[in-house]
Design a protein around this motif. Structure first.
Motif, PDB file in Angstrom:
ATOM      1  N   ILE A 156       0.845  -1.200   0.000  1.00 35.43           N
ATOM      2  CA  ILE A 156       0.000   0.000   0.000  1.00 35.43           C
ATOM      3  C   ILE A 156       0.880   1.250   0.000  1.00 35.43           C
ATOM      4  CG2 ILE A 156      -1.696   1.329   1.322  1.00 35.43           C
ATOM      5  CD1 ILE A 156      -2.720  -1.493   2.350  1.00 35.43           C
ATOM      6  N   HIS A 157       1.887   1.268   0.851  1.00 35.99           N
ATOM      7  CA  HIS A 157       2.813   2.403   0.917  1.00 35.99           C
ATOM      8  C   HIS A 157       3.526   2.604  -0.423  1.00 35.99           C
ATOM      9  CE1 HIS A 157       5.720   5.250   2.468  1.00 35.99           C
ATOM     10  NE2 HIS A 157       6.666   4.499   1.919  1.00 35.99           N
ATOM     11  N   CYS A 158       3.962   1.518  -1.042  1.00 34.68           N
ATOM     12  CA  CYS A 158       4.630   1.589  -2.340  1.00 34.68           C
ATOM     13  C   CYS A 158       3.719   2.227  -3.382  1.00 34.68           C
ATOM     14  CB  CYS A 158       5.041   0.183  -2.774  1.00 34.68           C
ATOM     15  SG  CYS A 158       5.716   0.092  -4.444  1.00 34.68           S
ATOM     16  N   TYR A 159       2.465   1.788  -3.443  1.00 34.91           N
ATOM     17  CA  TYR A 159       1.536   2.321  -4.437  1.00 34.91           C
ATOM     18  C   TYR A 159       1.229   3.790  -4.179  1.00 34.91           C
ATOM     19  CZ  TYR A 159       0.940  -2.642  -5.437  1.00 34.91           C
ATOM     20  OH  TYR A 159       1.162  -3.956  -5.734  1.00 34.91           O
ATOM     21  N   GLU A 160       1.085   4.165  -2.914  1.00 31.99           N
ATOM     22  CA  GLU A 160       0.855   5.577  -2.592  1.00 31.99           C
ATOM     23  C   GLU A 160       2.073   6.413  -2.985  1.00 31.99           C
ATOM     24  OE1 GLU A 160      -2.362   5.114   1.058  1.00 31.99           O
ATOM     25  OE2 GLU A 160      -0.222   5.212   1.564  1.00 31.99           O
ATOM     26  N   ALA A 161       3.274   5.900  -2.751  1.00 30.01           N
ATOM     27  CA  ALA A 161       4.492   6.618  -3.138  1.00 30.01           C
ATOM     28  C   ALA A 161       4.593   6.769  -4.649  1.00 30.01           C
ATOM     29  CB  ALA A 161       5.727   5.881  -2.599  1.00 30.01           C
ATOM     30  N   ALA A 162       3.972   5.855  -5.390  1.00 31.88           N
ATOM     31  CA  ALA A 162       3.971   5.925  -6.855  1.00 31.88           C
ATOM     32  C   ALA A 162       2.792   6.734  -7.400  1.00 31.88           C
ATOM     33  CB  ALA A 162       3.960   4.513  -7.446  1.00 31.88           C
ATOM     34  N   GLY A 163       2.062   7.421  -6.522  1.00 29.96           N
ATOM     35  CA  GLY A 163       1.009   8.334  -6.963  1.00 29.96           C
ATOM     36  C   GLY A 163      -0.395   7.772  -6.994  1.00 29.96           C
ATOM     37  N   PHE A 164      -0.602   6.568  -6.474  1.00 33.48           N
ATOM     38  CA  PHE A 164      -1.944   5.987  -6.441  1.00 33.48           C
ATOM     39  C   PHE A 164      -2.708   6.493  -5.227  1.00 33.48           C
ATOM     40  CE2 PHE A 164      -0.002   3.248  -9.459  1.00 33.48           C
ATOM     41  CZ  PHE A 164      -1.028   2.744 -10.238  1.00 33.48           C
ATOM     42  N   HIS A 165      -4.029   6.577  -5.385  1.00 35.42           N
ATOM     43  CA  HIS A 165      -4.910   7.032  -4.312  1.00 35.42           C
ATOM     44  C   HIS A 165      -6.007   5.999  -4.091  1.00 35.42           C
ATOM     45  CE1 HIS A 165      -3.034  10.985  -4.471  1.00 35.42           C
ATOM     46  NE2 HIS A 165      -3.071  10.851  -5.786  1.00 35.42           N
ATOM     47  N   ARG A 166      -6.386   5.847  -2.839  1.00 40.45           N
ATOM     48  CA  ARG A 166      -7.470   4.929  -2.498  1.00 40.45           C
ATOM     49  C   ARG A 166      -8.794   5.495  -2.983  1.00 40.45           C
ATOM     50  NH1 ARG A 166      -6.024   2.428   3.342  1.00 40.45           N
ATOM     51  NH2 ARG A 166      -3.786   2.783   3.247  1.00 40.45           N
ATOM     52  N   VAL A 167      -9.649   4.619  -3.468  1.00 40.29           N
ATOM     53  CA  VAL A 167     -10.991   5.007  -3.884  1.00 40.29           C
ATOM     54  C   VAL A 167     -11.991   4.041  -3.264  1.00 40.29           C
ATOM     55  CG1 VAL A 167     -10.291   6.111  -6.038  1.00 40.29           C
ATOM     56  CG2 VAL A 167     -10.835   3.683  -6.039  1.00 40.29           C
ATOM     57  N   SER A 168     -13.209   4.528  -3.098  1.00 43.83           N
ATOM     58  CA  SER A 168     -14.273   3.682  -2.542  1.00 43.83           C
ATOM     59  C   SER A 168     -14.905   2.857  -3.646  1.00 43.83           C
ATOM     60  CB  SER A 168     -15.352   4.551  -1.899  1.00 43.83           C
ATOM     61  OG  SER A 168     -14.809   5.259  -0.817  1.00 43.83           O
ATOM     62  N   ARG A 169     -15.306   1.673  -3.266  1.00 41.06           N
ATOM     63  CA  ARG A 169     -16.063   0.791  -4.162  1.00 41.06           C
ATOM     64  C   ARG A 169     -17.409   0.529  -3.522  1.00 41.06           C
ATOM     65  NH1 ARG A 169     -12.963  -3.667  -7.358  1.00 41.06           N
ATOM     66  NH2 ARG A 169     -15.032  -4.511  -7.285  1.00 41.06           N
ATOM     67  N   ARG A 170     -18.385   0.277  -4.349  1.00 45.37           N
ATOM     68  CA  ARG A 170     -19.715  -0.058  -3.845  1.00 45.37           C
ATOM     69  C   ARG A 170     -19.662  -1.354  -3.034  1.00 45.37           C
ATOM     70  NH1 ARG A 170     -23.214   0.329  -8.458  1.00 45.37           N
ATOM     71  NH2 ARG A 170     -23.038   2.536  -8.082  1.00 45.37           N
ATOM     72  N   ASP A 171     -18.884  -2.311  -3.539  1.00 47.24           N
ATOM     73  CA  ASP A 171     -18.717  -3.581  -2.830  1.00 47.24           C
ATOM     74  C   ASP A 171     -17.224  -3.861  -2.667  1.00 47.24           C
ATOM     75  OD1 ASP A 171     -18.450  -3.821  -5.608  1.00 47.24           O
ATOM     76  OD2 ASP A 171     -18.902  -5.956  -5.570  1.00 47.24           O
ATOM     77  N   THR A 172     -16.852  -4.431  -1.546  1.00 51.21           N
ATOM     78  CA  THR A 172     -15.459  -4.738  -1.272  1.00 51.21           C
ATOM     79  C   THR A 172     -15.096  -6.069  -1.925  1.00 51.21           C
ATOM     80  OG1 THR A 172     -15.569  -3.565   0.841  1.00 51.21           O
ATOM     81  CG2 THR A 172     -13.762  -5.132   0.558  1.00 51.21           C
TER      82      THR A 172
END
Length: 175
Positions: free
Chosen positions: A133-149
């Motif tokens: 998760i930290h790696c992806y955030e460092a590469a510019g990704f952002h968390r988004v909500s989904r209707r279903d997990t």
């Protein structure tokens, strides 16, 4: 380091599968895509023959000189040709902490936006994998909500995914 991203070759499988030191790490890497642990190079190449077509899905190997140090897939997840989805992200476990994961993800994102004309790159990551998760955030990704997990049954537990995205406008601003 002289990192490059090239198409996966069947001879890469022996190196890549050697990084999967236990079933827990293997499941974080591939969820339920492989039936058993350990994953062999034959298993990996068989998976590629079945699911990686080079058009809607492609696999890429990161090298440092001639040494295989990372692996990632890109695929179009649906009807929108401008979206690419990252998967099967892994780097040589003996080289962790050197920024290879971030470099691998950034190189794949550049490939998706530059070569494949994507405007969005998405991924799913298990919430029990804080380093990824930290790696992806460092590469510019952002968390988004989904209707279903999105969830998977792994090792007798339910593992939930976090959905993350990066848009081309972020890419253009970062360059």
């Amino acid at each position: 380091m002289s990192l490059t991203l090239r198409p996966y070759q069947p001879t890469d499988a022996a190196v890549i599968t050697s990084w999967l030191k236990n079933e827990y790490l293997m499941r974080q890497w591939c969820a339920d895509r492989y039936e058993h642990y350990p994953v062999t190079s034959e298993d990996m190449n068989s998976y590629h023959e079945r699911y990686i077509d080079g058009q809607r899905s492609r696999s890429l190997t990161m090298t440092d000189g001639y040494e295989v140090v990372g692996y990632i897939t890109l695929r179009n997840p649906g009807d929108d040709p401008t979206e690419q989805r990252l998967g099967f992200v892994i780097v040589d476990d003996s080289k962790r902490g050197r920024g290879l994961g971030k470099a691998l993800v950034e190189m794949a994102v550049c490939h998706a936006f530059g070569q494949l004309a994507a405007t969005k790159v998405s991924l799913g990551v298990f919430d029990n994998n804080p380093a990824a998760i930290h790696c992806y955030e460092a590469a510019g990704f952002h968390r988004v909500s989904r209707r279903d997990t999105e969830s998977y049954e792994c090792l007798g537990e339910t593992w939930n995914c976090i959905e993350m995205v990066r848009f081309a406008d972020c890419f253009l601003l970062d360059t």
